[in-house]
Design a protein around this motif. Structure first.
Motif, PDB file in Angstrom:
ATOM      1  N   VAL A   1      -1.583   3.110  13.881  1.00 41.50           N
ATOM      2  CA  VAL A   1      -0.142   3.353  13.912  1.00 41.50           C
ATOM      3  C   VAL A   1       0.306   3.835  12.541  1.00 41.50           C
ATOM      4  O   VAL A   1      -0.105   3.288  11.506  1.00 41.50           O
ATOM      5  CB  VAL A   1       0.627   2.082  14.313  1.00 41.50           C
ATOM      6  CG1 VAL A   1       2.120   2.216  13.982  1.00 41.50           C
ATOM      7  CG2 VAL A   1       0.459   1.805  15.800  1.00 41.50           C
ATOM      8  N   SER A   2       1.148   4.853  12.533  1.00 45.25           N
ATOM      9  CA  SER A   2       1.800   5.306  11.303  1.00 45.25           C
ATOM     10  C   SER A   2       3.300   5.121  11.487  1.00 45.25           C
ATOM     11  O   SER A   2       3.917   5.796  12.316  1.00 45.25           O
ATOM     12  CB  SER A   2       1.476   6.781  11.024  1.00 45.25           C
ATOM     13  OG  SER A   2       2.199   7.251   9.906  1.00 45.25           O
ATOM     14  N   MET A   3       3.898   4.195  10.719  1.00 44.52           N
ATOM     15  CA  MET A   3       5.334   3.942  10.799  1.00 44.52           C
ATOM     16  C   MET A   3       6.081   4.923   9.904  1.00 44.52           C
ATOM     17  O   MET A   3       5.691   5.127   8.751  1.00 44.52           O
ATOM     18  CB  MET A   3       5.651   2.514  10.355  1.00 44.52           C
ATOM     19  CG  MET A   3       5.071   1.437  11.247  1.00 44.52           C
ATOM     20  SD  MET A   3       5.446  -0.219  10.610  1.00 44.52           S
ATOM     21  CE  MET A   3       4.860  -1.240  11.963  1.00 44.52           C
ATOM     22  N   LEU A   4       7.136   5.503  10.432  1.00 40.26           N
ATOM     23  CA  LEU A   4       7.926   6.457   9.655  1.00 40.26           C
ATOM     24  C   LEU A   4       9.159   5.769   9.084  1.00 40.26           C
ATOM     25  O   LEU A   4       9.037   4.805   8.342  1.00 40.26           O
ATOM     26  CB  LEU A   4       8.267   7.656  10.527  1.00 40.26           C
ATOM     27  CG  LEU A   4       7.035   8.404  11.086  1.00 40.26           C
ATOM     28  CD1 LEU A   4       7.462   9.588  11.916  1.00 40.26           C
ATOM     29  CD2 LEU A   4       6.098   8.829   9.968  1.00 40.26           C
ATOM     30  N   ASP A   5      10.361   6.204   9.404  1.00 47.34           N
ATOM     31  CA  ASP A   5      11.568   5.594   8.840  1.00 47.34           C
ATOM     32  C   ASP A   5      11.703   4.129   9.235  1.00 47.34           C
ATOM     33  O   ASP A   5      12.046   3.283   8.418  1.00 47.34           O
ATOM     34  CB  ASP A   5      12.820   6.353   9.306  1.00 47.34           C
ATOM     35  CG  ASP A   5      12.876   7.757   8.747  1.00 47.34           C
ATOM     36  OD1 ASP A   5      12.386   7.954   7.619  1.00 47.34           O
ATOM     37  OD2 ASP A   5      13.394   8.650   9.430  1.00 47.34           O
ATOM     38  N   GLN A   6      11.451   3.846  10.512  1.00 52.39           N
ATOM     39  CA  GLN A   6      11.608   2.479  10.994  1.00 52.39           C
ATOM     40  C   GLN A   6      10.707   2.219  12.188  1.00 52.39           C
ATOM     41  O   GLN A   6      10.426   3.102  12.992  1.00 52.39           O
ATOM     42  CB  GLN A   6      13.061   2.213  11.380  1.00 52.39           C
ATOM     43  CG  GLN A   6      13.603   3.170  12.427  1.00 52.39           C
ATOM     44  CD  GLN A   6      15.065   2.952  12.722  1.00 52.39           C
ATOM     45  OE1 GLN A   6      15.595   1.882  12.467  1.00 52.39           O
ATOM     46  NE2 GLN A   6      15.725   3.960  13.262  1.00 52.39           N
ATOM     47  N   ALA A   7      10.244   0.996  12.258  1.00 50.45           N
ATOM     48  CA  ALA A   7       9.492   0.520  13.421  1.00 50.45           C
ATOM     49  C   ALA A   7       9.837  -0.958  13.533  1.00 50.45           C
ATOM     50  O   ALA A   7       9.042  -1.843  13.204  1.00 50.45           O
ATOM     51  CB  ALA A   7       7.998   0.733  13.237  1.00 50.45           C
ATOM     52  N   THR A   8      11.066  -1.213  13.949  1.00 53.47           N
ATOM     53  CA  THR A   8      11.585  -2.573  13.967  1.00 53.47           C
ATOM     54  C   THR A   8      11.605  -3.142  15.376  1.00 53.47           C
ATOM     55  O   THR A   8      11.673  -2.415  16.358  1.00 53.47           O
ATOM     56  CB  THR A   8      13.010  -2.625  13.391  1.00 53.47           C
ATOM     57  OG1 THR A   8      13.809  -1.627  14.026  1.00 53.47           O
ATOM     58  CG2 THR A   8      13.012  -2.373  11.898  1.00 53.47           C
TER      59      THR A   8
ATOM     60  N   THR B   1      -5.195  -1.081  16.335  1.00 59.70           N
ATOM     61  CA  THR B   1      -6.363  -1.410  15.508  1.00 59.70           C
ATOM     62  C   THR B   1      -5.971  -1.580  14.047  1.00 59.70           C
ATOM     63  O   THR B   1      -6.442  -2.486  13.361  1.00 59.70           O
ATOM     64  CB  THR B   1      -7.411  -0.285  15.617  1.00 59.70           C
ATOM     65  OG1 THR B   1      -7.679  -0.009  16.992  1.00 59.70           O
ATOM     66  CG2 THR B   1      -8.706  -0.684  14.917  1.00 59.70           C
ATOM     67  N   LYS B   2      -5.072  -0.710  13.573  1.00 60.06           N
ATOM     68  CA  LYS B   2      -4.644  -0.749  12.179  1.00 60.06           C
ATOM     69  C   LYS B   2      -3.243  -0.167  12.081  1.00 60.06           C
ATOM     70  O   LYS B   2      -2.899   0.754  12.829  1.00 60.06           O
ATOM     71  CB  LYS B   2      -5.615   0.045  11.300  1.00 60.06           C
ATOM     72  CG  LYS B   2      -5.525  -0.259   9.813  1.00 60.06           C
ATOM     73  CD  LYS B   2      -6.743   0.289   9.075  1.00 60.06           C
ATOM     74  CE  LYS B   2      -6.722  -0.098   7.611  1.00 60.06           C
ATOM     75  NZ  LYS B   2      -7.923   0.417   6.892  1.00 60.06           N
ATOM     76  N   ILE B   3      -2.435  -0.704  11.157  1.00 60.19           N
ATOM     77  CA  ILE B   3      -1.055  -0.252  11.003  1.00 60.19           C
ATOM     78  C   ILE B   3      -0.829   0.250   9.578  1.00 60.19           C
ATOM     79  O   ILE B   3      -1.096  -0.473   8.613  1.00 60.19           O
ATOM     80  CB  ILE B   3      -0.048  -1.373  11.304  1.00 60.19           C
ATOM     81  CG1 ILE B   3      -0.237  -1.908  12.723  1.00 60.19           C
ATOM     82  CG2 ILE B   3       1.381  -0.868  11.121  1.00 60.19           C
ATOM     83  CD1 ILE B   3       0.663  -3.096  13.040  1.00 60.19           C
ATOM     84  N   TYR B   4      -0.322   1.490   9.482  1.00 57.64           N
ATOM     85  CA  TYR B   4       0.103   2.061   8.212  1.00 57.64           C
ATOM     86  C   TYR B   4       1.624   2.110   8.180  1.00 57.64           C
ATOM     87  O   TYR B   4       2.271   2.362   9.203  1.00 57.64           O
ATOM     88  CB  TYR B   4      -0.434   3.486   8.045  1.00 57.64           C
ATOM     89  CG  TYR B   4      -1.804   3.582   7.426  1.00 57.64           C
ATOM     90  CD1 TYR B   4      -1.971   3.986   6.107  1.00 57.64           C
ATOM     91  CD2 TYR B   4      -2.938   3.263   8.168  1.00 57.64           C
ATOM     92  CE1 TYR B   4      -3.232   4.074   5.534  1.00 57.64           C
ATOM     93  CE2 TYR B   4      -4.207   3.347   7.614  1.00 57.64           C
ATOM     94  CZ  TYR B   4      -4.342   3.751   6.291  1.00 57.64           C
ATOM     95  OH  TYR B   4      -5.591   3.833   5.717  1.00 57.64           O
ATOM     96  N   ALA B   5       2.196   1.882   6.999  1.00 53.81           N
ATOM     97  CA  ALA B   5       3.642   2.049   6.801  1.00 53.81           C
ATOM     98  C   ALA B   5       3.865   2.702   5.454  1.00 53.81           C
ATOM     99  O   ALA B   5       3.023   2.605   4.556  1.00 53.81           O
ATOM    100  CB  ALA B   5       4.356   0.708   6.853  1.00 53.81           C
ATOM    101  N   ASN B   6       4.967   3.411   5.310  1.00 57.95           N
ATOM    102  CA  ASN B   6       5.374   3.881   3.994  1.00 57.95           C
ATOM    103  C   ASN B   6       6.008   2.714   3.242  1.00 57.95           C
ATOM    104  O   ASN B   6       6.485   1.755   3.860  1.00 57.95           O
ATOM    105  CB  ASN B   6       6.381   5.026   4.130  1.00 57.95           C
ATOM    106  CG  ASN B   6       5.709   6.323   4.545  1.00 57.95           C
ATOM    107  OD1 ASN B   6       4.914   6.880   3.802  1.00 57.95           O
ATOM    108  ND2 ASN B   6       6.023   6.790   5.738  1.00 57.95           N
ATOM    109  N   ALA B   7       6.052   2.806   1.923  1.00 57.32           N
ATOM    110  CA  ALA B   7       6.624   1.713   1.138  1.00 57.32           C
ATOM    111  C   ALA B   7       8.071   1.441   1.533  1.00 57.32           C
ATOM    112  O   ALA B   7       8.531   0.299   1.528  1.00 57.32           O
ATOM    113  CB  ALA B   7       6.535   2.042  -0.357  1.00 57.32           C
TER     114      ALA B   7
END
Length: 336
Positions: free
Chosen positions: A113-120, A131-137
């Motif tokens: 998963v790649s989270m962009l502005d929001q994933a709430t 399997t794995k989660i990426y987020a921006n700072a």
């Protein structure tokens, strides 16, 4: 003169037949080339955008994404899936459908998963089984919780002389009515309902993230986290861009399927099926439309698969117009 005409007609016929076979051959070659591209080992990008609901609003809407994730379970040429999420959450049922689809897919092949502005809220719920989660700072995520809200307009309506007249078959049938106060038994019933949904939410997150349930419970008080804070609390695995998530996904896919490092595994955006495009068109169009490929039978009714799609879509819109029940939401309250 007659012979010349015959020869000319024969030449025209030969040219026509040659051109026809040439076009067919080219079309066959293009189809075979397309099939080779589609059957080539690859990664696929699926985008989830906007509020999560059970309606089929667009190709990147919740249910269209859920359907595509289910299809990808059976597509052997797709060795990994990148799920890009930009959503504030939404309804409980649709969020659980997405969670289950991601969970089942991740058991067969890696899902990053790649989270962009929001994933709430419901957006995070969906991501938690990957399997794995990426987020921006600076990504906003978390908001793990459930909310049900309405409004009481009794005093306002009474001032303008409006009074409700309700006939019901049970004491709770008009629960959350805007014409009266919420009774204490009703409040307790709704609180129990939310607690049950909340318990399922945090249990699924704990399973997906492989965290202790009590650890998740402490984090799941509705607060929102930045990507960096979420990583500190193990709600996401890494801080990075979508491109970095693709690189990691490619590594996970090669490892999962024992592929050599030289295996390219290009990434392709998930295609929109005709049905999804039709869904999007019908949801965005606020006026009646006429399409030339509808079959119109003698009784004046529209028939055919496309017509059935249109009929069900319009029927669904009519049903929604009369639905005033407030939904149970996995969503920050400031989106209500």
């Amino acid at each position: 003169m007659q012979l010349n005409r015959i020869i000319a007609l024969v030449l025209v016929a030969v040219c026509f037949i040659s051109a026809t076979f040439g076009i067919q051959r080219r079309q066959m070659d293009e189809a075979l080339n397309l099939k080779k591209v589609l059957d080539r080992d690859r990664l696929e990008l699926v985008s989830l955008d906007g509020v999560i609901t059970g309606t089929r609003a667009s190709a990147s809407g919740a249910m269209a994404v859920r359907d595509r994730l289910r299809e990808l379970i059976e597509e052997d040429s797709v060795k990994g899936v990148l799920l890009s999420i930009n959503s504030p959450g939404g309804t409980v049922g649709a969020s659980k459908e997405l969670y289950a689809a991601v969970k089942d897919l991740s058991e067969k092949k890696p899902v990053v998963v790649s989270m962009l502005d929001q994933a709430t809220s419901g957006g995070y719920y969906t991501a938690s089984s990957a399997t794995k989660i990426y987020a921006n700072a600076g990504t906003l995520t978390g908001s793990i919780g459930v909310i049900l809200s309405g409004f009481n307009a009794k005093e306002l309506l009474s001032k303008v002389g409006i009074q409700a007249q309700t006939i019901k078959t049970g004491p709770y049938k008009d629960i959350f009515s805007s014409f009266r106060d919420l009774s204490e038994p009703e409040r307790q019933l709704l609180q129990d309902l939310l607690q049950s949904t909340y318990q399922e939410f945090i249990t699924d997150v704990a399973k997906g993230r492989k965290l202790d349930l009590e650890v998740v419970r402490k984090l799941a008080d509705g607060r929102i986290y930045t990507g960096s804070q979420a990583k500190e609390n193990k709600l996401v695995d890494a801080i990075g861009t979508l491109d970095e998530a693709v690189v990691d996904l490619r590594t996970l896919a090669r490892k999962k399927f024992n592929l050599p490092e030289t295996k390219e595994l290009p990434i392709r955006k998930s295609p929109a099926s005709f049905e999804r495009l039709l869904d999007q068109l019908l949801n965005q169009a606020g006026v009646s439309i006429a399409l030339p490929f509808f079959d119109v039978v003698g009784n004046g009714k529209i028939s055919g698969a496309i017509a059935d799609q249109l009929t069900s879509k319009l029927a669904g819109q009519n049903m929604q117009m009369g639905n005033y029940d407030p939904p149970v939401l996995l969503m920050p309250s400031w989106f209500n």
